[in-house]
Design an enzyme around this catalytic site. Structure first.
Site, short mmCIF file in Angstrom:
data_model
loop_
_atom_site.label_atom_id
_atom_site.label_comp_id
_atom_site.label_asym_id
_atom_site.label_seq_id
_atom_site.Cartn_x
_atom_site.Cartn_y
_atom_site.Cartn_z
N VAL A 1 0.90 -1.16 0.00
CA VAL A 1 0.00 0.00 0.00
C VAL A 1 0.93 1.21 0.00
CG1 VAL A 1 -1.77 1.27 1.27
CG2 VAL A 1 -1.82 -1.24 1.22
N PRO A 2 1.07 1.89 -1.15
CA PRO A 2 2.21 2.79 -1.39
C PRO A 2 2.14 4.17 -0.72
CG PRO A 2 0.75 2.80 -3.28
CD PRO A 2 0.19 1.77 -2.33
N CYS A 3 2.28 4.18 0.60
CA CYS A 3 2.29 5.46 1.30
C CYS A 3 3.54 6.28 0.98
CB CYS A 3 2.16 5.25 2.81
SG CYS A 3 3.42 4.18 3.54
N HIS A 4 4.56 5.64 0.38
CA HIS A 4 5.77 6.40 0.00
C HIS A 4 5.47 7.39 -1.12
CE1 HIS A 4 5.74 2.87 -2.71
NE2 HIS A 4 6.31 3.67 -3.60
#
Length: 205
Positions: free
Chosen positions: A173-176
């Site tokens: 889950v690409p919170c970056h």
């Protein structure tokens, strides 16, 4: 003069070194038996990546936790035992699919993940915000304010930041890909260097 017993010489000897392949096979048998008996609620393994060793964990529902070394793997396992189930066991096979997809991601061959997720470590607004993040395409970014607006709470910018900081499933889950409105990268659970690496890797593709 007393004659030493043959066994006396062994008293100072180093203990036998365990046969690592045998130990691994026995552990694998234990994991399979636990799974077959319904006693394995959380399986975990580690995976070496360009941003350090990741801890991966999954329930029968899907991947439940991804943790960076900086997040303390032992602490992450304890959290799983406390909040999910105490029946936690190293059982790499359950994580084969997500491990393969992460390897493909770091090799530049995968731009999104296709694995079932177990969201039980996130709830409420945080979960709502996190479920929006896969909509941010590979190689792109969105601001915390933009994510807040997408969730329907444009003033909840700090809450989005907290959701990202407590994301139990980073990378998958690409919170970056969530950055500050001024373009600076902001904070990241895996550290600023890891976030910069991921953003640079994706933008170069």
């Amino acid at each position: 003069m007393d004659t030493p017993h043959a066994g006396d010489a062994a008293l100072g000897a180093a203990p036998p070194v365990p046969d690592e392949p045998l130990t691994a096979r026995l552990h694998e048998r234990l994991a399979r038996a636990a799974y077959a008996a319904g006693l394995l609620d959380v399986a975990y393994r580690t995976l070496d990546t360009p941003v350090g060793t990741l801890l991966l964990a999954a329930t029968e529902q899907g991947v439940v936790r991804v943790a960076f070394e900086s997040q303390d793997h032992d602490g992450a396992l304890q959290q799983l035992a406390d909040k999910v189930s105490p029946r936690v066991l190293k059982a790499p096979e359950r994580l084969d699919d997500v491990s393969r997809q992460l390897d493909e991601y770091f090799a530049g061959a995968r731009h999104h993940f296709d694995v079932p997720l177990d969201w039980q470590l996130s709830s409420g607004f945080r979960r709502s915000a996190l479920t929006r993040l896969p909509d941010i395409g590979y190689g792109r970014t969105a601001s915390y304010a933009e994510v807040a607006t997408a969730v329907g709470s444009p003033r909840a910018v700090r809450a989005v930041g907290t959701a990202c900081a407590t994301n139990p499933l980073p990378l998958v889950v690409p919170c970056h890909r969530v950055v500050r409105s001024d373009g600076s990268i902001g904070q990241y659970a895996g550290g600023a260097d890891a976030k910069r690496y991921l953003l640079d890797m994706e933008s170069a593709a």
